[in-house]
Design an enzyme around this catalytic site. Structure first.
Site, PDB file in Angstrom:
ATOM      1  N   ASP A   1     -54.378 -55.757  21.569  1.00  0.00           N
ATOM      2  CA  ASP A   1     -55.498 -55.060  22.201  1.00  0.00           C
ATOM      3  C   ASP A   1     -56.680 -54.987  21.236  1.00  0.00           C
ATOM      4  OD1 ASP A   1     -57.106 -53.541  23.814  1.00  0.00           O
ATOM      5  OD2 ASP A   1     -55.880 -51.729  23.753  1.00  0.00           O
TER       6      ASP A   1
ATOM      7  N   ASP B   1     -62.744 -50.479  19.984  1.00  0.00           N
ATOM      8  CA  ASP B   1     -62.040 -51.183  21.061  1.00  0.00           C
ATOM      9  C   ASP B   1     -62.024 -50.340  22.334  1.00  0.00           C
ATOM     10  OD1 ASP B   1     -60.272 -53.574  21.697  1.00  0.00           O
ATOM     11  OD2 ASP B   1     -59.033 -51.900  22.362  1.00  0.00           O
TER      12      ASP B   1
ATOM     13  N   ASP C   1     -61.210 -48.651  25.795  1.00  0.00           N
ATOM     14  CA  ASP C   1     -59.946 -48.212  26.420  1.00  0.00           C
ATOM     15  C   ASP C   1     -60.002 -48.429  27.936  1.00  0.00           C
ATOM     16  OD1 ASP C   1     -57.686 -47.023  27.339  1.00  0.00           O
ATOM     17  OD2 ASP C   1     -58.051 -45.053  26.424  1.00  0.00           O
TER      18      ASP C   1
ATOM     19  N   GLU D   1     -61.961 -66.693  28.415  1.00  0.00           N
ATOM     20  CA  GLU D   1     -61.619 -67.223  27.102  1.00  0.00           C
ATOM     21  C   GLU D   1     -60.308 -66.585  26.658  1.00  0.00           C
ATOM     22  OE1 GLU D   1     -62.747 -67.015  22.409  1.00  0.00           O
ATOM     23  OE2 GLU D   1     -62.989 -65.348  23.762  1.00  0.00           O
TER      24      GLU D   1
ATOM     25  N   ASP E   1     -65.348 -62.956  27.751  1.00  0.00           N
ATOM     26  CA  ASP E   1     -65.015 -63.101  26.338  1.00  0.00           C
ATOM     27  C   ASP E   1     -63.703 -62.380  26.000  1.00  0.00           C
ATOM     28  OD1 ASP E   1     -65.754 -63.750  23.559  1.00  0.00           O
ATOM     29  OD2 ASP E   1     -65.955 -61.579  23.317  1.00  0.00           O
TER      30      ASP E   1
ATOM     31  N   ASP F   1     -57.676 -48.069  29.977  1.00  0.00           N
ATOM     32  CA  ASP F   1     -56.808 -47.150  30.720  1.00  0.00           C
ATOM     33  C   ASP F   1     -57.556 -45.870  31.056  1.00  0.00           C
ATOM     34  OD1 ASP F   1     -54.516 -48.733  30.872  1.00  0.00           O
ATOM     35  OD2 ASP F   1     -54.023 -48.264  28.787  1.00  0.00           O
TER      36      ASP F   1
ATOM     37  N   ASN G   1     -64.699 -56.385  25.482  1.00  0.00           N
ATOM     38  CA  ASN G   1     -63.563 -55.872  24.722  1.00  0.00           C
ATOM     39  C   ASN G   1     -63.911 -54.703  23.808  1.00  0.00           C
ATOM     40  OD1 ASN G   1     -60.784 -56.044  23.530  1.00  0.00           O
ATOM     41  ND2 ASN G   1     -62.006 -56.494  21.709  1.00  0.00           N
TER      42      ASN G   1
ATOM     43  N   HIS H   1     -57.401 -59.812  24.697  1.00  0.00           N
ATOM     44  CA  HIS H   1     -57.419 -58.475  24.091  1.00  0.00           C
ATOM     45  C   HIS H   1     -57.773 -57.387  25.097  1.00  0.00           C
ATOM     46  CE1 HIS H   1     -57.378 -60.781  20.353  1.00  0.00           C
ATOM     47  NE2 HIS H   1     -58.396 -61.451  20.827  1.00  0.00           N
TER      48      HIS H   1
HETATM   49 CA    CA Z   1     -59.048 -54.590  23.459  1.00  0.00          CA
END
Ligand code: CA
Length: 482
Positions: free
Chosen positions: A195, A201, A203, A262, A232, A205, A103, A236
């Protein structure tokens, strides 16, 4: 139908001494002997420092091999020690599941300046500032690794958001600006769009990111000879990416490459929707059952045990549910603390280890220790594992018919002589229940396998036994051998 037992082989407070892979290697035979068929190992990539549990992940390609973040080894040891542990586990036919933290990334090598907008933490779809320049920790070039295995470098445009502006020290949730940039789709709807969880974080996309992460998945699975992954924080992560990722890894490692996600949410509908979005090609941890057990453990005799399996994932999707009692997040002091109280652990483990449905996972902290404190539950888990391997076969008939005493019968399977059992769980007074174990068992003498009860039970001509259970305890009845 799976018949194995997974162990989550770590907890939050393991010492930062780099000796854990060694310990795991030495334990392989014992794990095999008690009936463990798979281990979920702790996140093995280099984190922000040696004492990082692994969820503060820095470099996906550093498994304890390069001098980065002040250490070659991870909290658990070196890459070579990890490989040796996996080899040893494979000798004993124990599968190894890698904890894939995809993530976010942490501990960037340098800051970058870019445009970002602040969003409302409680509704991330709501922008609360104009775009302005911030200085974020988003530059990763892994100087200690020197491009070994892969030369991908991370920049701010590979991320959707971050939470810290180095220029003025302001903490917020920043949505990074850029062409077509937005929070990912196919994530959980909590807080508007969930997200963003922590750190930088990723991306999903961004096409280069997607290719890079798929490359990594294929690489790590081959490099470590993995049998599966625990994914994990998937609520998100864009669900479309997870689907593509598993397809890519399985194309290389075979369709049996195992995956459990998860998705931490006490909501059966969300779990069900996720499974559907993944075309049912993934297992999920049974979070709803965990919370039922947690609730039962906090309410004592006021909890109506007839509800213990209500809305449990294992009831809705028996083939796709990984049943568990606790984990590193639910354990005391952790982020999602909801630890099942000690008195109810035997009931909880008896349920997941003896029921027909689900793929049970035993928590290291419940079997071995949390920090320096030895677990009081090891003996009962050993007994239940033994009962699982000898007796827990055949169809199941439920007797969830009393608020304080419930149970089920496993009818046995001819392939396992004398198999079959009767389980009772209590959260109140001493109890008893007449349960039918099959007319073919008439005249048999049954005894209580955990040693909680000394009486014996004779199965009557209709196949019924009048089974007893101590108040607030469990009873596992099986046939006495001649
Ligand atoms: Ca995310």
């Amino acid at each position: 139908m799976k018949n194995g037992v997974m162990m989550q082989y770590f907890e939050w407070n393991i010492p930062d001494d780099g000796k854990f892979w060694e310990l795991l290697k030495k334990d392989a035979k014992h794990l095999h002997d008690i009936g463990i068929t798979a281990v979920w190992i702790p996140p093995a990539c280099k984190g922000t420092k040696s004492n990082d549990v692994g969820y503060g992940i820095y470099d996906l390609y550093d498994l304890g091999e390069f001098d980065q973040k002040g250490t070659v080894r991870t909290k658990y040891g070196t890459k070579n020690e990890l490989k040796e542990a996996i080899e040893e586990l494979h000798k004993y036919k124990i599968s190894v599941y890698f904890d894939a933290v995809m993530n976010h990334k942490a501990g960037a090598d340098y800051t970058e300046k870019f445009l970002a907008k602040e969003v409302d933490p409680n509704n991330r779809d709501k922008v609360v500032s104009e775009p302005y320049e911030i200085e974020g920790w988003t530059g990763f070039d892994f100087p200690g690794r020197k491009n070994k295995y892969c030369d991908f470098k991370w920049h701010y445009f590979h991320f959707t958001g971050t939470d810290y502006n180095q220029a003025n020290g302001k903490k917020a949730i920043y949505l990074i600006e850029g062409e077509g940039k937005s929070w990912g789709e196919g994530v959980d709807g909590e807080n508007g769009n969930y997200d963003y969880l922590m750190y930088a974080d990723i991306d999903f996309d961004h096409p280069d990111v997607v290719e890079h992460m798929k490359d990594w998945g294929r690489w790590v699975a081959k490099e470590l000879n993995l049998d599966g992954m625990r994914l994990d924080a998937i609520k998100h992560i864009n669900e479309g990416f997870i689907k593509e990722f598993l397809k890519a890894v399985r194309a290389e490692r075979g369709k049996d490459f195992y995956a459990v996600g998860e998705y931490w949410k006490q909501d059966i509908n969300s779990l069900n929707e996720y499974l559907s979005a993944l075309d049912y090609n993934i297992d999920l941890f049974d979070v709803t059952l965990h919370y039922n057990m947690y609730q039962a453990s906090t309410q004592g005799r006021d909890y109506d045990l007839r509800n213990l399996l209500s809305d449990a994932l294992v009831k809705l999707h028996p083939e796709l549910a990984v049943t568990f009692v606790d984990n590193h997040d639910s354990q005391w002091g952790s982020s999602l603390e909801s630890q099942v109280k000690s008195w109810f652990k035997p009931q909880a483990y008896a349920l997941i280890l003896l029921m027909k449905e689900g793929y049970p996972c035993i928590f290291y902290g419940d079997y071995y220790r949390i920090g320096d404190e030895e677990s009081p539950h090891r003996l009962i888990i050993d007994i239940l594992l033994n009962a699982r391997s000898k007796y827990a076969y055949g169809d199941q008939v439920d007797y969830f018919d009393h608020p304080n005493t419930v149970g089920f019968v496993r009818l046995g399977d001819k392939k396992y002589p004398n198999s079959g059992l009767a389980l009772l769980l209590s959260n109140g007074e001493n109890g008893n229940k007449v349960m039918n174990v099959g007319q073919n068992r008439k005249g048999e003498i049954w005894y209580e396998f955990t040693g909680n009860i000394k009486d014996e039970v004779t199965i009557d001509e209709n196949g019924n036994g009048n089974f007893l259970v101590e108040g607030g305890n469990i009873a596992v009845w099986v046939k006495k051998s001649e």
